[in-house]
Design a protein around this motif. Structure first.
Motif, PDB file in Angstrom:
ATOM      1  N   CYS A   1      -4.458  -4.773  -0.226  1.00 12.60           N
ATOM      2  CA  CYS A   1      -4.313  -6.231  -0.200  1.00 12.60           C
ATOM      3  C   CYS A   1      -5.050  -6.752   1.039  1.00 12.60           C
ATOM      4  CB  CYS A   1      -2.821  -6.565  -0.121  1.00 12.60           C
ATOM      5  SG  CYS A   1      -2.468  -8.302   0.031  1.00 12.60           S
TER       6      CYS A   1
ATOM      7  N   THR B   1      -2.002   0.036  -3.613  1.00 13.55           N
ATOM      8  CA  THR B   1      -2.826  -1.145  -3.827  1.00 13.55           C
ATOM      9  C   THR B   1      -3.239  -1.759  -2.510  1.00 13.55           C
ATOM     10  OG1 THR B   1      -1.665  -1.601  -5.898  1.00 13.55           O
ATOM     11  CG2 THR B   1      -2.895  -3.432  -4.922  1.00 13.55           C
TER      12      THR B   1
ATOM     13  N   THR C   1       2.502   1.315  -3.721  1.00 14.25           N
ATOM     14  CA  THR C   1       1.678   1.395  -4.924  1.00 14.25           C
ATOM     15  C   THR C   1       0.260   1.915  -4.689  1.00 14.25           C
ATOM     16  OG1 THR C   1       0.770  -0.835  -4.682  1.00 14.25           O
ATOM     17  CG2 THR C   1       2.893  -0.630  -5.846  1.00 14.25           C
TER      18      THR C   1
ATOM     19  N   PHE D   1       0.827  -1.200   0.000  1.00 15.89           N
ATOM     20  CA  PHE D   1       0.000   0.000   0.000  1.00 15.89           C
ATOM     21  C   PHE D   1       0.867   1.258   0.000  1.00 15.89           C
ATOM     22  CE2 PHE D   1      -2.875   3.173   1.892  1.00 15.89           C
ATOM     23  CZ  PHE D   1      -3.942   3.057   1.012  1.00 15.89           C
TER      24      PHE D   1
END
Length: 173
Positions: free
Chosen positions: A171, A169, A167, A164
């Protein structure tokens, strides 16, 4: 799991947070909440866990880190302080798995994480489900093993924070 592992874990997560938080508001459009990786639990807090038969790894963890609050990582991840762990309603699970457990963490979406009492293996994900008389019951396929042990769970959480921070992102654990 030993104290050196926990100290490295704390350093790694704090390094990820140091990369993430300064530019958080610019990236995500809202200010970051307060993220913390606490210091060691007090002796009386550790003593509150004795009747729950916590696994040794959980006691090692609390000897180094009292609690973790990561409210902006995914839905948020929270490793609870010993007093909250001792007051948890869930002491066993039934359904897809049957075990006595110690609930030690949650996410911001209502999912609990529990480690098997005494042995410390495995760690279960408990999505919202029925809880009666200390027993969590569910046939939900999300009620599953998420890690072989506490160190495996902590590795997954550290990696999720790192992903995180790098990126953005999310998870899920």
């Amino acid at each position: 799991m030993d104290a050196a592992y926990v100290r490295r874990w704390r350093e790694d997560v704090n390094a990820c947070l140091d990369r993430l938080l300064p530019g958080f508001e610019v990236c995500f459009g809202y200010p970051a909440d307060r993220h913390t990786v606490g210091g060691p639990a007090r002796e009386e807090e550790l003593a509150s866990l004795v009747g729950m038969h916590p696994p040794d790894d959980l006691l090692v963890w609390y000897g180094q880190v009292r609690d973790v609050n990561l409210p902006d990582i995914g839905n948020g991840y929270f490793l609870h302080e010993p007093g909250l762990v001792a007051r948890r309603d869930v002491t066993s699970v039934r359904g897809r798995f049957t075990a006595d457990v110690v609930v030690f963490a949650s996410d911001g979406g209502g999912t609990l994480f529990a480690v098997e009492a005494v042995t410390g293996s495995p760690v279960y994900r408990l999505p919202v489900g029925e809880i009666a008389a200390g027993v969590y019951r569910s046939e939900d396929p999300r009620f599953d093993v998420v890690a072989e042990n506490l160190a495996g769970f902590l590795d997954r959480l550290r990696d999720a924070v790192g992903l995180f921070a790098t990126t953005g992102t999310v998870c899920d654990l």
